[in-house]
Each structure stands twice: as C-alpha cells, then as structure tokens.
Write a protein that holds these residues in place. Structure first.
Motif, PDB file in Angstrom:
ATOM      1  N   GLU A  76       3.391  -2.577   7.198  1.00  0.00           N
ATOM      2  CA  GLU A  76       2.644  -1.562   6.434  1.00  0.00           C
ATOM      3  C   GLU A  76       3.239  -0.167   6.526  1.00  0.00           C
ATOM      4  O   GLU A  76       3.936   0.155   7.482  1.00  0.00           O
ATOM      5  N   GLY A  77       2.961   0.638   5.494  1.00  0.00           N
ATOM      6  CA  GLY A  77       3.444   2.029   5.468  1.00  0.00           C
ATOM      7  C   GLY A  77       4.955   2.086   5.299  1.00  0.00           C
ATOM      8  O   GLY A  77       5.556   1.207   4.689  1.00  0.00           O
ATOM      9  N   ILE A  78       5.552   3.134   5.869  1.00  0.00           N
ATOM     10  CA  ILE A  78       7.022   3.224   5.826  1.00  0.00           C
ATOM     11  C   ILE A  78       7.565   2.303   6.907  1.00  0.00           C
ATOM     12  O   ILE A  78       7.270   2.480   8.081  1.00  0.00           O
ATOM     13  N   PRO A 105      13.278   6.555   2.440  1.00  0.00           N
ATOM     14  CA  PRO A 105      12.253   5.769   3.140  1.00  0.00           C
ATOM     15  C   PRO A 105      11.985   4.457   2.404  1.00  0.00           C
ATOM     16  O   PRO A 105      12.089   4.397   1.174  1.00  0.00           O
ATOM     17  N   GLU A 107       9.145   1.474   1.751  1.00  0.00           N
ATOM     18  CA  GLU A 107       7.723   1.144   1.913  1.00  0.00           C
ATOM     19  C   GLU A 107       7.558  -0.358   2.063  1.00  0.00           C
ATOM     20  O   GLU A 107       8.324  -1.132   1.496  1.00  0.00           O
ATOM     21  N   ALA A 108       6.494  -0.740   2.779  1.00  0.00           N
ATOM     22  CA  ALA A 108       6.204  -2.168   2.967  1.00  0.00           C
ATOM     23  C   ALA A 108       5.952  -2.816   1.603  1.00  0.00           C
ATOM     24  O   ALA A 108       5.319  -2.222   0.732  1.00  0.00           O
ATOM     25  N   ARG A 109       6.478  -4.011   1.400  1.00  0.00           N
ATOM     26  CA  ARG A 109       6.230  -4.786   0.178  1.00  0.00           C
ATOM     27  C   ARG A 109       5.714  -6.146   0.584  1.00  0.00           C
ATOM     28  O   ARG A 109       6.367  -6.854   1.342  1.00  0.00           O
TER      29      ARG A 109
END
Ligand SMILES: O=c1ccn([C@H]2C[C@H](O)[C@@H](COP(=O)(O)OP(=O)(O)OP(=O)(O)O)O2)c(=O)[nH]1
Length: 346
Positions: free
Chosen positions: A184-186, A214, A216-218
């Motif tokens: 999750e998040g960066i 950066p 991000e979570a995928r």
C-alpha cells in the motif's frame, strides 16, 4: 587488549581499534573519528583515480601493474571530481592492510552507495576474487567504481565501501528469506534517467523528486500488490518483514538464487549488529532493497522472496551498536540514501 583470533567470527569495533593501534591497518591520513563502525571499518578514497576501459582481477600481478593495461587516464580527486555513469574507474584507497596470520577480510558497498546504484568492489594485489582479502594480506587496497544510474561527485576521503575483518571463516548461524513489500501507498522508487549529479559527501541536500520517481501500490483481482520490473531500471524497495540483527551477530544480504527469478537484489548488503533491535532503539526497521532485473521484464508480487539474510557471529559483543552513533538507517522504512531530503508528504 590481546589479539586472539582462535574463535571464528567477525571482529567488533574494539578489536578493529586494537588492530589500528597495532599497525595492522594503517592510513595515508589520520583515521576519521566515526570511521570504525560497530563491526566494520569504512574505507576512504585516496587522491588518485583511473578511468579504465574494463574491469579486471589482478590474478598473479599487482593492481598497479594490471592498471597499465587498461587505464585510459588518471584523475586527481583534490577539489572533487565527477565519476560518470556508465564508466568504470579504479581508485586508490587511503587504508592499507598488514593482517596478522589467522585474520582475513571481506568488503561490501556501504548501504548508501548501493542505494544510489554506485557499483563498487574491492581489489587487492594478486587478488583472485573481488571483495575478498586473503588471510595475512600485506598491501594496498583499491576500489573499482562503476556508477550505474547517476553520475556522482567524490573527493579524497569519500567513503563508498566498508571492510569486515574476520577471524577465520565464521560459521553461518542462520539464513532467513526476505520478502518484498508492495501492498500500500508508495511502495518504492525508480531512478530517473538523465538526472543531475549526486554529491556523495552531501547529506540531506538533494531534492529526491529530481532523481526518483515514486511508485504506488497496484493490486489486481483483490491480490495485495505487484510491480513490473523493467530491464535496466533501478528500484529501491523495502522488505515486508522487519529485520533484527542480534547484538552479537552481523548479517549479509545475499542476492536470490537465479532459479527464483531473473532479477536480483543488486548488492550484497551488510547489516550491523543491533540493527532493528529494541536495545538499539531500532525495533520495526525494514531492510531496504536495491533491485534490478537483467534481460527480461519481471512481475514481482507482494511478499515474494527476493533476498536472503545470512547471519554470522561476532567474536564478542561490540562496545557500540548500530544506531548509538550517528547512523542514518536505524528505524528505517522505505528509505532513500542519506543524500536525499525526506520525500514530501501528499
Ligand atoms: O542492502 C542493505 C544494506 C544495509 N541496510 C541497512 C542495515 C545496515 O545496518 C544499515 C547501514 O548500512 P551501512 O553501514 O552500509 O550504511 P552507511 O551507508 O554506512 O550508513 P551509516 O552512516 O548509517 O552507517 O542499513 C539495508 O537496509 N539494506
């Protein structure tokens, strides 16, 4: 202090200091106050660097003799010099060894060098392998430097690697798998191509947005996260688990065996005694991973094993633990190298 190497293990700071006092490690200029770390010695660049056509191992010759075959030109580091990405250099180091019988050494990049994708390996006269120093070695030290993603500014005294001194061959106490955090998040950063120069002696001084993108979570189909690694790109990621190194041990992070994936955690990282422990105020620290894939794109999944931590004993508990001095990475999460300011929120 008596220097007894009968018990196999990595030497702690007090033994390294005793070796310096006994003349087994000498230096062209006085040692810096913080050069001896809990279980390693930082090595410093000297004044001379050679741009070379190709990397090499000295085999049965001295490094200086071998250099003549590959050197293109000599650079004087006084006042600072830029080492260009994509080029290979050999630098002389200020420290020199005269190891007593029973003592050998192994070098590895400082975490800060790994995090800016500067590939470094130690060379010794008549050395048969990078980063290994033979038992009883008496001679100078050199460093191969190959910046991969960013060009870097260095000077005499810049520290790019560190040396662990070892009594004999310490046993492997334990091996632990390290999974990658992608949930999750960066979740990571990808090095920007064509960024500016990183001054390796300047801490907290570079804007991370100029050098890193950066990530991000995928997630897909309700699964926690994935990341497609592009060949040739450089990534900073973090371990899923927190990492803890007992105070009387050290660990080396070794690349994953290629049968698990065609990517690798770029450099073998050294983890200090006390890293991530409550006692050294580091509980919950993650391992930071430097990752690249070689020839094929590779889809990483959250939690996938990407490296292993191999634990080795110290000969005795160090007088200082990681985090008790001016350390940069105790209690770290996903953390860029010390050269960058904190990633801005929001
Ligand atoms: O691949 C790695 C290697 C190390 N570390 C952690 C554990 C280690 O104890 C700490 C510091 O490593 P090192 O001493 O190599 O870092 P440095 O660049 O010398 O920074 P410092 O000034 O904090 O010593 O970073 C990682 O997270 N990943």
């Amino acid at each position: 202090m008596t220097l007894d190497f009968s018990r196999p293990g990595i030497l702690p700071c007090q033994a390294i200091e005793a070796l310096i006092a006994a003349g087994a490690v000498t230096s062209a200029t006085p040692f810096d106050a913080d050069q001896v770390q809990p279980a390693s010695l930082d090595l410093r660049l000297g004044a001379r660097v050679w741009r070379v056509r190709a990397s090499f191992l000295p085999g049965d010759r001295r490094v200086e003799e071998r250099l003549k075959d590959v050197a293109m030109h000599q650079i004087d580091l006084e006042g600072g010099a830029v080492l260009e990405k994509g080029c290979v250099y050999i630098a002389e180091l200020q420290e020199r060894l005269k190891l007593p019988p029973g003592l050998l050494a192994r070098a590895n990049p400082k975490s800060s060098s790994g995090r800016v994708d500067v590939f470094v390996r130690l060379l010794t006269d008549r050395g048969l392998a990078f980063d290994d120093v033979a038992e009883g070695y008496d001679g100078p030290l050199y460093l191969e430097i190959a910046p991969q993603t960013f060009s870097v500014l260095v000077r005499p005294g810049t520290r790019l690697n560190q040396l662990r001194l070892k009594a004999g061959e310490p046993p492997r106490l334990e091996t632990r798998s390290v999974g990658v955090e992608l949930s999750e998040g960066i979740i990571g950063f990808r090095g920007r191509r064509h960024a500016g120069i990183i001054d390796l002696d300047r801490e907290d001084g570079h804007d991370p947005r100029d050098f890193w993108e950066p990530l991000e979570a995928r997630s897909r189909d309700g699964r926690p996260g994935e990341l497609l690694l592009d060949p040739g790109e450089f990534y900073i990621l973090a371990s899923m688990e927190s990492v803890e190194i007992p105070v009387d041990q050290a660990a080396e992070m070794t690349p994953i065996d290629p049968s698990v994936g065609e990517f690798r955690v770029h450099y073998a990282g050294f983890f200090d005694p006390g890293f991530g422990t409550d006692e050294a105020h580091g509980a919950g620290s993650r391992g930071v991973l430097e990752v690249r894939t070689h020839d094929t794109p590779f889809l990483l999944e959250h939690g996938q094993t990407v490296a292993r931590l191999v634990y080795e004993p110290l000969t005795e508990r160090p007088e200082r633990l990681y985090g008790e001095g001016g350390s940069h990475y105790q209690r770290q999460g996903l953390k860029l190298s010390k050269h960058f300011r904190v990633w801005p929120e929001g």
